[in-house]
Design an enzyme around this catalytic site. Sequence first.
Site, mmCIF file in Angstrom:
data_model
loop_
_atom_site.group_PDB
_atom_site.id
_atom_site.type_symbol
_atom_site.label_atom_id
_atom_site.label_comp_id
_atom_site.label_asym_id
_atom_site.label_seq_id
_atom_site.Cartn_x
_atom_site.Cartn_y
_atom_site.Cartn_z
ATOM 1 N N ASP A 108 0.814 -1.213 0.000
ATOM 2 C CA ASP A 108 0.000 0.000 0.000
ATOM 3 C C ASP A 108 0.851 1.267 0.000
ATOM 4 O O ASP A 108 2.076 1.215 0.159
ATOM 5 C CB ASP A 108 -0.953 0.006 1.203
ATOM 6 C CG ASP A 108 -0.253 -0.314 2.526
ATOM 7 O OD1 ASP A 108 0.998 -0.291 2.563
ATOM 8 O OD2 ASP A 108 -0.944 -0.574 3.512
ATOM 9 N N ASN B 86 -7.199 -2.390 14.638
ATOM 10 C CA ASN B 86 -8.594 -2.724 14.312
ATOM 11 C C ASN B 86 -8.685 -3.966 13.421
ATOM 12 O O ASN B 86 -9.727 -4.261 12.865
ATOM 13 C CB ASN B 86 -9.276 -1.524 13.640
ATOM 14 C CG ASN B 86 -8.619 -1.134 12.318
ATOM 15 O OD1 ASN B 86 -7.720 -1.826 11.825
ATOM 16 N ND2 ASN B 86 -9.068 -0.034 11.730
ATOM 17 N N HIS C 106 -6.974 -4.514 10.607
ATOM 18 C CA HIS C 106 -6.749 -4.340 9.173
ATOM 19 C C HIS C 106 -5.461 -5.035 8.719
ATOM 20 O O HIS C 106 -4.535 -5.240 9.498
ATOM 21 C CB HIS C 106 -6.793 -2.860 8.763
ATOM 22 C CG HIS C 106 -5.616 -2.026 9.168
ATOM 23 N ND1 HIS C 106 -5.722 -0.671 9.422
ATOM 24 C CD2 HIS C 106 -4.314 -2.331 9.367
ATOM 25 C CE1 HIS C 106 -4.535 -0.208 9.741
ATOM 26 N NE2 HIS C 106 -3.655 -1.188 9.718
ATOM 27 N N GLU D 92 -9.434 -1.853 5.632
ATOM 28 C CA GLU D 92 -10.065 -1.545 6.905
ATOM 29 C C GLU D 92 -11.264 -2.464 7.147
ATOM 30 O O GLU D 92 -11.754 -3.114 6.216
ATOM 31 C CB GLU D 92 -10.526 -0.080 6.909
ATOM 32 C CG GLU D 92 -9.390 0.931 6.722
ATOM 33 C CD GLU D 92 -8.566 1.166 7.990
ATOM 34 O OE1 GLU D 92 -8.510 0.282 8.869
ATOM 35 O OE2 GLU D 92 -7.961 2.250 8.092
#
Length: 234
Positions: free
Chosen positions: A62, A128, A130, A135
Amino acid sequence: MKIIKVVNQQAGGQQGSEIFEAALNNGAKTFGLATGSTPLSTYQHLVASNIDFSKTVTINLDEYVGLAYDHEQSYHYFMQTNLFATKKFAKSFIPDGMNANLEQAIKNYDGILANNPIDLQILGIGENGHIGFNEPGTSFDSHTHIVDLTPSTIKANARFFENITDVPTQAITMGIADIMAAKQIVLLAFGRQKAQAVKAMIEGPITETVPASVLQKHVNVVVIIDDDAASLLR
Ligand code: PGA
């Protein structure tokens, strides 16, 4: 999933670099790379080794949208500084978050992934759950796409910027289907702040609410964790 417990991040990096070396010796030609604090110790061990990667290709997960490649927080800069400056690879690809035509950047990256099947993918995990910048809520069928970063991710990344308002709000990331297509995956997690996500990934239901839980469906995953990250596991 195979779980390897390590005493600290340095030891985890040693394990990570040994998995890279073993994959290379098994004929791996393409390595999927990640940024962030987690893979740093693996890269440090690779840099210190004399393993020859000069005939292999790297593909990063990414990149932020709109952050210049020479910006200290861009993932281009991170990879250059922490790995590429000292380890030579035949070719390295990172998503083009500076492309004025992001649709084109997505198409290009999907083409790169199609032409270079990933043999070993290294991953961190977000607090979280990810993976990459996928996400919670991201489809397990996703390919390269643009994401709006969640407030939790922006907050977690703010420590790297002068001001939280300087943190980019979008990123371009490989999709979950792209990550799952890797032949082997090694996910590393260190520290108590990752414990909840690690527990959900390994012991929770497989759900798009916890992107990393998809890894339960992959046949060749190694998870390298320290005691703190493992502290909530049964
Ligand atoms: P970190 O990020 O390695 O900086 O903790 C991991 C991630 O968000 O994937």
